[in-house]
Enzyme design. Structure first.
Site, mmCIF file in Angstrom:
data_model
loop_
_atom_site.group_PDB
_atom_site.id
_atom_site.type_symbol
_atom_site.label_atom_id
_atom_site.label_comp_id
_atom_site.label_asym_id
_atom_site.label_seq_id
_atom_site.Cartn_x
_atom_site.Cartn_y
_atom_site.Cartn_z
ATOM 1 N N ASP A 362 -5.187 -1.197 -13.568
ATOM 2 C CA ASP A 362 -5.337 -1.663 -11.949
ATOM 3 C C ASP A 362 -5.231 -3.218 -12.155
ATOM 4 O OD1 ASP A 362 -6.405 -2.155 -9.175
ATOM 5 O OD2 ASP A 362 -6.057 0.297 -9.320
ATOM 6 N N ASP A 363 -5.837 -3.955 -11.311
ATOM 7 C CA ASP A 363 -5.630 -5.336 -10.776
ATOM 8 C C ASP A 363 -6.286 -6.036 -12.320
ATOM 9 O OD1 ASP A 363 -5.454 -7.817 -9.968
ATOM 10 O OD2 ASP A 363 -6.692 -7.258 -8.021
ATOM 11 N N ARG A 439 -9.351 -12.569 1.398
ATOM 12 C CA ARG A 439 -9.060 -11.956 -0.027
ATOM 13 C C ARG A 439 -8.809 -13.110 -0.798
ATOM 14 N NH1 ARG A 439 -7.745 -7.230 -4.007
ATOM 15 N NH2 ARG A 439 -9.706 -7.086 -5.071
ATOM 16 N N LYS A 472 1.550 1.386 -9.075
ATOM 17 C CA LYS A 472 0.588 1.192 -7.758
ATOM 18 C C LYS A 472 1.062 0.178 -7.141
ATOM 19 C CE LYS A 472 -4.122 1.245 -6.592
ATOM 20 N NZ LYS A 472 -5.724 1.521 -6.934
ATOM 21 N N TRP A 473 1.391 0.045 -5.818
ATOM 22 C CA TRP A 473 1.943 -0.928 -5.187
ATOM 23 C C TRP A 473 1.067 -1.212 -4.132
ATOM 24 C CZ3 TRP A 473 7.590 -2.942 -4.872
ATOM 25 C CH2 TRP A 473 7.781 -3.664 -3.893
ATOM 26 N N ASP A 474 0.139 -2.416 -4.082
ATOM 27 C CA ASP A 474 -0.807 -2.632 -3.194
ATOM 28 C C ASP A 474 -0.504 -3.615 -2.293
ATOM 29 O OD1 ASP A 474 -3.412 -2.778 -2.035
ATOM 30 O OD2 ASP A 474 -4.306 -2.657 -4.108
ATOM 31 N N MET A 475 -1.053 -4.092 -1.171
ATOM 32 C CA MET A 475 -0.915 -4.839 0.019
ATOM 33 C C MET A 475 -2.180 -5.419 0.385
ATOM 34 S SD MET A 475 0.085 -5.518 3.419
ATOM 35 C CE MET A 475 1.090 -6.690 4.291
ATOM 36 N N ASN A 476 -2.684 -6.502 0.094
ATOM 37 C CA ASN A 476 -4.484 -6.583 0.479
ATOM 38 C C ASN A 476 -4.774 -7.651 1.519
ATOM 39 O OD1 ASN A 476 -5.835 -4.423 -0.986
ATOM 40 N ND2 ASN A 476 -5.359 -5.660 -2.689
ATOM 41 N N CYS A 522 -0.025 1.839 -1.774
ATOM 42 C CA CYS A 522 -1.548 1.424 -1.389
ATOM 43 C C CYS A 522 -1.488 0.006 -0.322
ATOM 44 C CB CYS A 522 -2.167 1.212 -2.717
ATOM 45 S SG CYS A 522 -3.875 0.671 -2.562
ATOM 46 N N ASP A 544 -9.830 3.059 0.044
ATOM 47 C CA ASP A 544 -10.604 2.758 -1.085
ATOM 48 C C ASP A 544 -11.869 3.346 -0.997
ATOM 49 O OD1 ASP A 544 -8.694 1.078 -2.082
ATOM 50 O OD2 ASP A 544 -9.582 -0.717 -1.237
HETATM 51 C C1 GLA Z 1 -7.183 -2.558 -3.421
HETATM 52 C C2 GLA Z 1 -6.867 -1.261 -3.921
HETATM 53 C C3 GLA Z 1 -8.001 -0.765 -4.891
HETATM 54 C C4 GLA Z 1 -7.964 -1.908 -6.157
HETATM 55 C C5 GLA Z 1 -7.952 -3.161 -5.778
HETATM 56 C C6 GLA Z 1 -7.470 -4.339 -6.736
HETATM 57 O O1 GLA Z 1 -8.391 -2.681 -2.698
HETATM 58 O O2 GLA Z 1 -6.929 -0.461 -2.597
HETATM 59 O O3 GLA Z 1 -7.789 0.566 -5.383
HETATM 60 O O4 GLA Z 1 -6.488 -1.537 -6.587
HETATM 61 O O5 GLA Z 1 -6.934 -3.607 -4.406
HETATM 62 O O6 GLA Z 1 -7.721 -5.472 -6.344
#
Ligand code: GLA
Length: 728
Positions: A362-363, A439, A472-476, A522, A544
């Protein structure tokens, strides 16, 4: 032929065994031909319209006929005082588009939408499409409004495209995908929430005055899922009518329902009109996203099952659509940003021993990302953590017999990054205004082709170099203070939509270049749990929040429209990191295996007993995986209403029943859980110890004891599962 045109009565009939939609061509008092939306619901014949007089003269009511007619494509500026589908300003800024119906096309199959996700057919026989053609003779704007009926599900996918065939530029200021008008009043059911609390089911009267479900965030969002249902008061899970509206879109959107003064309910859905304007030069076109309408007379479960079927087989695409999804171990909650190659390998080795099939890093693997203040945009491995580079780690993971997956957040940029130093103008911002942090990150301007191209090549390069099997393609973060350095003042108002078109272009390119990579969507969990994403990524990290009790409501709500095969669900450590609750491994496993099973914990920190339990869970899941992912999912009891939540899954002769208790209640009778829709016959438990008749299971109910000591549905936070096979 499931779409017919009766030329004499001038009525289009979109017909299916479970639904009818009637659209009639009428000549208005002003001499224009228009199309009215006359019926949507249970199957009928066009004859049902024969006695219905359209009320043309409303002279004493302060309204013209416009305010009463159920226009199939209502436009703004003509005295239809309800929410419009389309609004176009002409070269003089006047907003008055009167569409003249000019003809139609009917063809087998369905055309893809250009640059937008949409449902599709593999054979022409799977669907039939009606296109209504309109023209505004004053501006020269023409509209093609498409309705595609899917044979199997009875779903109707709708969108329209607008072309400036006039002599002067115009500006589209509202372009919704669909408008429906139904007689009477309805409840509006939708899924609202927040980060870590997605998909709460809420139902309230649509009422007079507008009721709007909306995202202004640049993403479909946790706050409101882009989905709504109109339903009469009496509709429940197994009975009554429901009209589902699901938007195949991942950007800012709105769904507006209003009961008008004549007690008809109009609903329009599409791109959020508040953050939208689109200049159309002569010859240019604009295409709306697609909305999938689904009518049922048999309650919400039937609606959901047909959405599941359609989205699993005619929206999700590619290599992984029908394949068993790997059981994954993700390191996020096991290590957060604090790992090195050795630690990752220990986790992966242990996960492999437990039966995992995929290890996800992950991150924190790139740039200098030891916390969330830096490095987004610098997609190069951090050799302080991974001295041998991604390739070496990937080889080591593969040598353990696992696939290797990687987290990305391609749409984001940290101000503390090399990418920002090189391209400060690539960030979405409103110049000279303070930027609200979220964030510690900002958004890359995905409306720009150079940014899109850069990200396609950058991510592609990492996937190739690293031998990556899963992304896993995220967007936060969401939009605030946005502007694009490359757009003109006239184009800026369309930035929300231009951004998501750019995201889709990048996703299309990457999924095509890497057809065997499994992409998981994600956005801080379920912030982009939407059909648009499913077109590119067949599974989505639903929330999450990985607490099993919280997940019951989230997964139950999500199942209103999304199939279990699209929902990624992880077993995580206790006390849970989001809500601090302690639940049994057994409960966590049963909840997570109701979707696509994964783990997000450090397996090396578990006891031998816990490791044995996880090994057994994974073995069982692999045995049942095809039932869980391809079966018919039925909600039996809601966690929003009761202390016990339950669902069943039927696939061929296999039956799985899951029940979950939140808090133990003293001194109560055993529960009778009535199953639903089973094939006639007898069902025997997998251990052959019991046989039930389908009638008994559906009419009397499956008895689930609360108090028998040997039973597992006992005590707070407990789960229970039964696997049966139909016996001849
Ligand atoms: C988001 C995702 C989590 C994780 C974090 C990493 O919050 O939903 O599952 O991957 O980012 O920063």
């Amino acid at each position: 032929m499931p779409i017919q045109y009766d030329a004499q009565g001038r009525i289009f009939h979109i017909q299916h065994t479970v639904t009818s939609m009637l659209l009639s061509v009428e000549t208005l008092p002003n001499g224009y031909d228009t199309v009215l939306f006359r019926h949507f619901g249970a199957p009928v014949s066009p004859d049902c319209l024969q006695d219905e007089e359209l009320q043309r003269d409303r002279w004493i009511s302060f309204d013209s006929y416009h305010a009463a007619y159920p226009y199939a494509l209502p436009t703004a500026g003509h005295g239809d005082f309800r929410p419009a589908q389309l609004s176009v300003r002409d070269k003089d800024g006047i907003n008055c588009t009167l569409l003249h119906y000019t003809g139609y096309e009917i063809y087998d199959g369905k055309q893809p939408l250009c640059g937008l996700p949409a449902t599709y057919v593999e054979q022409e026989s799977e669907a039939v499409t009606l296109v209504l053609l309109f023209c505004d003779p004053f501006t020269g704007v023409t509209v093609r409004s498409s309705y595609t009926l899917f044979e199997e599900s009875g779903a109707i996918a709708v969108h329209c495209s607008i072309t400036n065939n006039g002599e002067y530029p115009v500006t589209v200021t509202k372009a919704m995908s669909v408008s429906i008008t139904l007689p009477g009043d309805y409840d509006l059911l939708h899924l609202h929430g927040a980060w870590a609390r997605e998909c709460t089911v809420e139902r309230a009267p649509a009422m007079h005055g507008e009721r709007v479900i909306r995202s202004r965030r640049g993403a479909s969002s946790h706050q409101h899922n882009p989905f709504a249902v109109l339903l009469p008061r009496g509709t429940g899970e197994f009975e009554g009518e429901a009209f589902g509206v699901s938007l195949v879109y991942s950007g800012s959107y709105s769904i507006t329902a209003e009961q008008d003064e004549l007690d008809q309910t109009r609903l329009v859905a599409g791109i959020n009109e508040e953050d939208f304007a689109w200049p159309l030069a002569v010859g240019e076109s604009f295409q709306t996203p697609e909305v999938v309408l689904l009518y049922t007379a048999n309650g919400l479960n039937d609606m959901s099952q047909r959405y599941h079927q359609l989205y699993r087989t005619h929206l999700c695409r590619g290599y992984w659509r029908d394949r068993a999804r790997p059981v994954l171990f993700n390191n996020w909650e096991a290590t957060y940003f604090h790992f090195n190659q050795e630690k990752l390998l220990t986790i992966a080795k242990s996960a492999a021993e437990l039966g995992a099939e995929l290890f996800v890093l992950d991150d924190g693997w790139f740039g200098k990302r030891d916390d969330d203040t830096t490095s987004l945009g610098d997609w190069v491995e951090d050799t302080a953590k991974l001295p041998g580079g991604l390739k070496e780690l990937s080889d080591q993971i593969h040598a353990l017999g696992l696939q290797f997956g990687l987290w990305f957040e391609p749409e984001m940029i940290s101000v503390r990054s090399r990418l920002y130093e090189q391209h400060p103008d690539w960030l979405l911002c409103a110049p000279n205004r303070p930027m609200t942090p979220s964030r510690n990150q900002h958004i890359l301007d995905f409306s720009r082709a150079d940014v899109q191209d850069y990200m396609i090549d950058t991510v592609s390069d990492v996937l190739r170099r690293g031998g990556i099997d899963y992304v896993k393609w995220d967007m936060n973060r969401h939009f605030s203070e946005i502007g694009s350095a490359q757009l003109s003042a006239q184009q800026q108002p369309g930035l929300h939509h231009r951004y998501i078109l750019g995201v889709y272009r990048v996703m299309e390119a990457l999924t095509r270049r890497h057809p065997h990579v499994l992409f998981e969507g994600c956005s801080g969990g379920g912030g982009r749990l939407d059909p648009g994403m499913l077109f590119y990524m067949p599974q989505i990290w639903v929330s999450d929040n990985s607490d099993a009790v919280a997940r019951l409501s989230i997964q139950y709500g999500a199942s209103l429209v999304y199939p279990p095969s699209a929902m990624c669900c992880h077993v995580s450590a206790v006390p849970n990191h989001q809500v601090l609750r302690v639940t049994s491994l057994d409960l966590r496993g049963k909840v997570a295996m109701s979707g696509v099973l994964g783990y997000q914990l450090d397996p090396t920190a578990l006891s031998d007993a816990e490791r044995a339990e996880i090994r057994a869970q994974i073995t069982l899941y692999k045995e049942l995986r095809h039932i869980l992912s391809d079966g018919t999912f039925t909600r039996l009891q809601s966690p929003f209403e009761q202390n016990v939540c339950a669902w069943q899954i039927v696939h061929g002769d296999d039956l799985l029943v899951f029940a979950f208790q939140t808090l133990q209640i003293a001194n109560r009778l055993p529960m009778k859980l009535r199953l639903h829709g089973l094939l006639k016959g007898h069902y025997q438990t997998a251990d052959h110890s019991k046989t039930y008749s389908s009638d008994d299971l559906c009419a009397h109910g499956l008895v689930i004891p609360f108090t028998r000591p040997h039973d597992q549905l006992l005590g707070d936070f407990s789960g229970w599962m039964m696997h049966c096979k139909r016996v001849k």
